[in-house]
Design an enzyme around this catalytic site. Structure first.
Site, PDB file in Angstrom:
ATOM      1  N   TYR A 116      17.120 -66.358 -58.096  1.00  0.00           N
ATOM      2  CA  TYR A 116      17.260 -65.193 -58.960  1.00  0.00           C
ATOM      3  C   TYR A 116      16.824 -65.591 -60.359  1.00  0.00           C
ATOM      4  CZ  TYR A 116      18.973 -60.584 -60.201  1.00  0.00           C
ATOM      5  OH  TYR A 116      19.051 -59.290 -60.626  1.00  0.00           O
ATOM      6  N   LYS A 168      17.297 -50.667 -31.943  1.00  0.00           N
ATOM      7  CA  LYS A 168      15.857 -50.901 -32.006  1.00  0.00           C
ATOM      8  C   LYS A 168      15.555 -52.091 -32.917  1.00  0.00           C
ATOM      9  CE  LYS A 168      11.930 -49.386 -30.448  1.00  0.00           C
ATOM     10  NZ  LYS A 168      11.439 -48.011 -30.509  1.00  0.00           N
ATOM     11  N   GLU A 179      10.630 -43.178 -35.014  1.00  0.00           N
ATOM     12  CA  GLU A 179      11.450 -43.220 -33.812  1.00  0.00           C
ATOM     13  C   GLU A 179      12.225 -41.915 -33.642  1.00  0.00           C
ATOM     14  OE1 GLU A 179      12.755 -45.441 -30.459  1.00  0.00           O
ATOM     15  OE2 GLU A 179      11.341 -46.027 -32.019  1.00  0.00           O
ATOM     16  N   ASP A 180      12.203 -41.375 -32.440  1.00  0.00           N
ATOM     17  CA  ASP A 180      13.068 -40.251 -32.073  1.00  0.00           C
ATOM     18  C   ASP A 180      12.921 -39.071 -33.027  1.00  0.00           C
ATOM     19  OD1 ASP A 180      13.875 -41.799 -29.990  1.00  0.00           O
ATOM     20  OD2 ASP A 180      15.858 -42.258 -30.762  1.00  0.00           O
ATOM     21  N   GLY A 230       4.689 -33.236 -24.216  1.00  0.00           N
ATOM     22  CA  GLY A 230       5.302 -33.536 -25.497  1.00  0.00           C
ATOM     23  C   GLY A 230       4.662 -34.769 -26.104  1.00  0.00           C
ATOM     24  N   ALA A 231       5.392 -35.431 -27.000  1.00  0.00           N
ATOM     25  CA  ALA A 231       4.840 -36.592 -27.695  1.00  0.00           C
ATOM     26  C   ALA A 231       4.376 -37.667 -26.726  1.00  0.00           C
ATOM     27  CB  ALA A 231       5.893 -37.157 -28.654  1.00  0.00           C
ATOM     28  N   ASN A 282      14.644 -40.385 -18.137  1.00  0.00           N
ATOM     29  CA  ASN A 282      15.795 -41.280 -18.068  1.00  0.00           C
ATOM     30  C   ASN A 282      17.011 -40.564 -18.642  1.00  0.00           C
ATOM     31  OD1 ASN A 282      17.194 -43.637 -17.625  1.00  0.00           O
ATOM     32  ND2 ASN A 282      16.020 -44.885 -19.055  1.00  0.00           N
TER      33      ASN A 282
END
Length: 392
Positions: A39, A94, A136-137, A196-197, A289
């Site tokens: 620092y 994740k 994500e999602d 979809g995606a 799933n």
């Protein structure tokens, strides 16, 4: 689930208590000298050097090995739009997978907005802290625009894993399934259930990997996507323009008639009679799933190779085979973006790990196979350099 449903003694809740990750120092702080180097005053010299040459941030901070895992909580697992706070356990998970399998540090960022402009603005503002962005999602179709705009705005890789991670592993699995059956990708007739995606990304990835687009038929909830349909979104219309050359119409049963391959990424159920209408020696990847579009035991009555997204059946199509190595390779090459060739290279590397030991129950490596991420990383970095998007 209400708070009364939380059982602190449940192993799942015990594991998640306090979160699944923490920040750790990589340098000692045991003396005054350590403090002055890490620092003030020592850090000021590094700041001045980076201010003079911003590229040095890759050498003297964590940026070169750290990604942001970004969500708005709109499409979390199979749970739907549960919001940013409820999404945090998944994003933490994740991040742990990134570290375990790719040696990549990752920070969960759950944004309290589902507005496209606000998400793009927030991630753009955060980007200097990271070497890559893993989306994500995030629900479709917003995810397409968010990724496109961030890819254009940022000089680091942006990767929507729900699209591209799935697509990479599907291509790897199909390469090996075709090899096992002595078939060529370019000769396969493919039906994709779901637009979809994941479905759109899988379709594009299969075409990039060698599947003939004329022989691909994609279905959404209203049936086969074709150029004659007036109700298509811009993204689906783009897909229709390059697939289904025969102009097939109808439902998934018609799409599967004489098809060699079914890729299920829809979550909808497909009747056994439709699978029975496939060509002999077929391949089914039922990836919804926890409930596959076709039960694997039912599919096995009619085809030669079956894969699912589940860990309790053979041939699990799991994104963890892709994203740790993809980001490791992109970061190692200091890539400015992820190219299509990098994704295809990742698929080829995954397939190659088990290409000499193929069986109908083992067309992809185990998600725990330690060979996968290094192989993918090396292939992705090499492709990045070949494509001219590497800075190292």
């Amino acid at each position: 689930m209400s708070s009364s449903s939380v059982d602190p003694a449940d192993p799942v809740f015990r594991l998640h208590a306090g979160g699944k990750m923490a920040v750790a120092s990589t340098v000692p702080l045991t003396s005054r000298e350590d403090l002055s180097l890490a620092y003030t005053p020592g850090v000021a010299r590094v700041c001045e050097a980076i201010a003079a040459d911003p590229a040095l941030v890759d050498d003297y901070t964590w940026v070169s090995h750290t990604v942001a895992v970004v969500t708005d909580g709109s499409a979390v697992l199979g749970l739907g739009n549960i919001g940013p706070r409820a999404a945090m356990p998944v994003m933490e998970g994740k991040a742990v997978l990134f570290k375990q399998f790719g040696g990549v540090d990752a920070v969960p960022i759950c944004l309290d907005t589902q507005d496209v402009d606000e998400i793009v603005t927030a991630v753009t503002a955060l980007a200097p802290s990271f070497g890559g962005i893993n989306l994500e999602d995030i629900s479709a179709p917003r995810c397409f625009e968010i990724e496109r705009r961030l890819d254009e705005a940022l000089g680091i890789p942006v990767f929507h894993d729900d699209q591209h991670g799935t697509a990479i592993v599907v291509l790897a699995a199909l390469r090996n399934a075709a090899r096992l059956l002595n078939r060529k990708l370019g000769d396969l007739r493919v039906a994709v259930s779901g637009a979809g995606a994941a479905g759109i990304a899988v379709t594009k990835m299969l075409i990039a990997g060698g599947v003939n687009p004329d022989d691909v038929v994609v279905c959404d909830s209203r049936g086969i996507i074709g150029r004659d349909r007036p109700d298509l979104t811009a993204t689906k219309a783009e897909l229709a323009a390059i697939t289904n050359a025969a102009g097939r119409q109808g439902d998934i049963t018609e799409a599967l008639r004489d098809a060699d391959v079914l890729i299920g990424v829809s979550g909808g159920q497909i009747p056994e009679a439709a699978v029975a209408g496939m060509a002999s020696g077929g391949i089914v990847f039922a990836l919804a799933n926890p409930t596959p579009e076709v039960h694997p035991e039912v599919a096995a009555r009619h085809v030669e190779v079956v894969a699912t997204g589940r860990s309790d059946y053979p041939n699990q199509i799991n994104n963890v085979l892709a994203f740790p190595g993809v980001f490791r390779g992109a970061l190692d090459a200091r890539a400015t973006r992820n190219t299509e060739n990098m994704k295809v290279a990742a698929a080829d590397a995954i397939a190659g790990v088990v290409s000499e030991t193929l069986t109908a129950d083992a067309i992809v490596p185990s998600p725990l196979d330690p060979r996968v991420a290094p192989a993918v990383a090396e292939a992705v970095a090499e492709a990045a350099r070949a494509d001219g998007v590497a800075r190292a």
